[in-house]
Design a protein around this motif. Structure first.
Motif, short mmCIF file in Angstrom:
data_model
loop_
_atom_site.label_atom_id
_atom_site.label_comp_id
_atom_site.label_asym_id
_atom_site.label_seq_id
_atom_site.Cartn_x
_atom_site.Cartn_y
_atom_site.Cartn_z
N ARG A 176 9.51 18.99 -18.98
CA ARG A 176 10.82 19.30 -20.26
C ARG A 176 11.97 18.63 -19.61
NH1 ARG A 176 8.89 21.95 -24.15
NH2 ARG A 176 6.37 22.47 -24.26
N ARG A 177 12.51 18.63 -18.36
CA ARG A 177 13.21 18.40 -18.19
C ARG A 177 14.06 17.48 -18.19
NH1 ARG A 177 17.07 22.18 -16.64
NH2 ARG A 177 16.76 22.73 -14.39
N PHE A 178 13.11 16.35 -18.07
CA PHE A 178 13.24 15.86 -18.85
C PHE A 178 13.02 14.61 -20.37
CE2 PHE A 178 12.10 10.21 -18.23
CZ PHE A 178 13.31 9.98 -17.20
N PRO A 179 14.37 15.04 -20.73
CA PRO A 179 13.94 14.54 -21.94
C PRO A 179 13.27 12.96 -23.24
CG PRO A 179 16.60 14.94 -21.59
CD PRO A 179 15.87 14.83 -20.18
N SER A 180 13.53 12.31 -21.43
CA SER A 180 12.84 11.36 -22.57
C SER A 180 11.23 10.64 -22.74
CB SER A 180 13.62 9.76 -22.39
OG SER A 180 13.69 9.66 -21.13
N TYR A 181 10.85 11.53 -22.29
CA TYR A 181 9.21 11.82 -21.16
C TYR A 181 8.79 11.43 -22.78
CZ TYR A 181 5.13 12.16 -18.38
OH TYR A 181 4.28 12.36 -17.82
N MET A 201 0.63 -1.13 0.23
CA MET A 201 0.41 -0.28 -0.13
C MET A 201 0.31 1.25 0.38
SD MET A 201 -3.47 -1.64 2.20
CE MET A 201 -2.23 -0.85 3.79
N ALA A 202 0.59 2.44 -0.30
CA ALA A 202 1.26 3.55 -1.02
C ALA A 202 1.91 3.83 0.54
CB ALA A 202 -0.03 4.50 -1.80
N THR A 203 0.86 4.03 1.27
CA THR A 203 1.15 4.68 2.54
C THR A 203 1.91 3.56 3.81
OG1 THR A 203 -1.11 3.48 3.83
CG2 THR A 203 -1.56 5.49 3.03
N GLY A 204 2.36 2.55 2.86
CA GLY A 204 3.27 2.15 3.74
C GLY A 204 4.91 2.40 2.98
N HIS A 205 5.11 3.23 2.13
CA HIS A 205 6.25 3.39 1.37
C HIS A 205 6.22 5.46 1.36
CE1 HIS A 205 6.45 -0.70 0.73
NE2 HIS A 205 5.54 -1.27 0.72
N ILE A 206 5.88 5.50 2.22
CA ILE A 206 5.89 7.42 2.33
C ILE A 206 7.38 7.63 2.35
CG2 ILE A 206 5.10 9.81 3.08
CD1 ILE A 206 2.96 7.89 1.56
N THR A 207 8.22 7.13 3.36
CA THR A 207 9.55 7.60 3.59
C THR A 207 10.25 7.06 2.56
OG1 THR A 207 9.39 6.74 5.58
CG2 THR A 207 11.68 7.18 4.96
N GLU A 208 9.64 6.16 1.50
CA GLU A 208 10.83 6.18 0.24
C GLU A 208 10.47 6.98 -0.83
OE1 GLU A 208 9.61 3.89 2.13
OE2 GLU A 208 10.03 1.89 1.94
N MET A 209 9.27 7.08 -0.39
CA MET A 209 8.51 8.68 -1.50
C MET A 209 8.85 9.95 -1.38
SD MET A 209 4.25 7.15 -1.88
CE MET A 209 3.72 6.15 -1.68
N VAL A 210 8.95 9.88 -0.31
CA VAL A 210 9.57 10.94 0.17
C VAL A 210 10.67 11.47 -0.61
CG1 VAL A 210 10.64 13.02 2.10
CG2 VAL A 210 7.94 11.94 1.96
N ALA A 211 11.90 10.44 0.00
CA ALA A 211 12.96 10.93 -0.64
C ALA A 211 13.53 10.51 -1.87
CB ALA A 211 13.68 9.18 -0.09
N LEU A 212 12.61 9.95 -2.45
CA LEU A 212 12.39 10.03 -4.33
C LEU A 212 12.43 10.95 -4.80
CD1 LEU A 212 13.11 8.43 -6.96
CD2 LEU A 212 10.67 8.11 -7.02
N ILE A 213 11.61 11.93 -3.95
CA ILE A 213 10.90 13.05 -4.23
C ILE A 213 11.68 14.46 -4.12
CG2 ILE A 213 8.98 15.19 -4.05
CD1 ILE A 213 6.64 12.75 -3.62
N GLU A 214 12.95 14.34 -3.20
CA GLU A 214 13.63 15.05 -3.00
C GLU A 214 14.93 14.63 -3.39
OE1 GLU A 214 14.58 13.53 1.44
OE2 GLU A 214 12.82 15.60 2.01
N ARG A 215 15.12 13.58 -4.10
CA ARG A 215 16.06 13.42 -5.65
C ARG A 215 15.98 14.14 -6.44
NH1 ARG A 215 16.44 8.02 -3.51
NH2 ARG A 215 16.04 7.08 -5.97
N LEU A 216 14.46 13.73 -6.83
CA LEU A 216 14.13 14.32 -7.96
C LEU A 216 14.54 16.53 -8.16
CD1 LEU A 216 11.04 11.86 -8.75
CD2 LEU A 216 13.28 12.65 -10.46
N VAL A 217 13.93 16.60 -7.23
CA VAL A 217 14.14 18.08 -6.62
C VAL A 217 15.29 18.53 -6.96
CG1 VAL A 217 13.61 20.21 -4.96
CG2 VAL A 217 11.99 18.09 -5.82
N ALA A 218 16.42 18.13 -5.96
CA ALA A 218 17.67 18.39 -6.34
C ALA A 218 18.06 17.61 -7.49
CB ALA A 218 18.41 17.29 -5.15
N LYS A 219 17.26 17.00 -8.13
CA LYS A 219 18.30 16.63 -9.92
C LYS A 219 17.59 17.81 -10.67
CE LYS A 219 19.96 11.56 -9.35
NZ LYS A 219 19.72 10.96 -10.15
N SER A 220 16.72 18.88 -10.43
CA SER A 220 16.22 20.01 -11.23
C SER A 220 15.08 19.67 -12.10
CB SER A 220 16.63 20.96 -11.10
OG SER A 220 17.64 21.73 -10.69
N VAL A 221 14.06 18.44 -11.77
CA VAL A 221 13.77 17.96 -12.68
C VAL A 221 12.02 17.81 -11.79
CG1 VAL A 221 15.01 16.07 -13.94
CG2 VAL A 221 14.45 15.24 -11.80
#
Length: 185
Positions: free
Chosen positions: A145-150, A112-132
């Protein structure tokens, strides 16, 4: 056995990453209401694929998730005056009964998504840090637009994607096609 490779747009000989083993990840329901025919269709299709692979001698591990945190769940919970977890639990249980009645095998794991909030937050923080991804008033959006293969997997280029096709366009977004990764609410 040949399968259609969405990325290459060709039929290719099926070769699992690990010989003799297949790992399937299937998107499950957002449990805010009872299942409908679309949920049944998806479950039956992947159940048939799983059973066929097992018949062919593969060890199959199937995972089907539940998106148990969502605006629709929160809205339903507020309308009923109950916790959103109660709403999600009720409809997850109902979906399980429906799938059993259809003869669909249960998944090997049902995170369930609620069981993985910590991992989601960490991934989102990495995406923000990479400016995507970027933050607006606590909400976080993926900047396509920051992800050319989107769009590569769907075969669409950025200009072909319809702005706001899934949801109302949020004027705070840099591009109407950007999508929410996290909502502050």
């Amino acid at each position: 056995m040949k399968i259609y490779n969405t990325m290459t747009r060709t039929k290719e000989e099926f070769a699992p990453l690990t010989p003799g083993e297949v790992r399937m990840y299937v998107c499950g329901v957002t449990p805010y209401d009872y299942s409908h025919i679309g949920h049944a269709r998806s479950a039956i299709v992947f159940d048939v694929i799983r059973r066929y692979l097992e018949y062919k001698g593969f060890r199959v591990k199937m995972v089907r998730n539940y998106t148990d945190v969502d605006d629709k769940i929160i809205r339903r919970a507020n309308e009923e005056g109950v916790a959103s977890a109660e709403v999600a639990k009720r409809y997850i249980e109902a979906e399980g009964r429906d799938m059993e009645a259809l003869g669909v095998l249960p998944p090997d794991a049902a995170p369930m998504a609620t069981g993985h909030i910590t991992e989601m937050v960490a991934l989102i923080e990495r995406l923000v840090a990479k400016s995507v991804a970027y933050v607006v008033d606590g909400d976080v959006y993926f900047e396509i637009r920051r992800f050319p293969s989107y769009g590569r997997l769907s075969g669409k280029n950025l200009d072909e994607l319809l702005a706001g096709a899934r949801v109302e366009v949020d004027e705070r977004k840099r591009d109407p096609r950007d999508f929410a990764l996290w909502k502050a609410a």
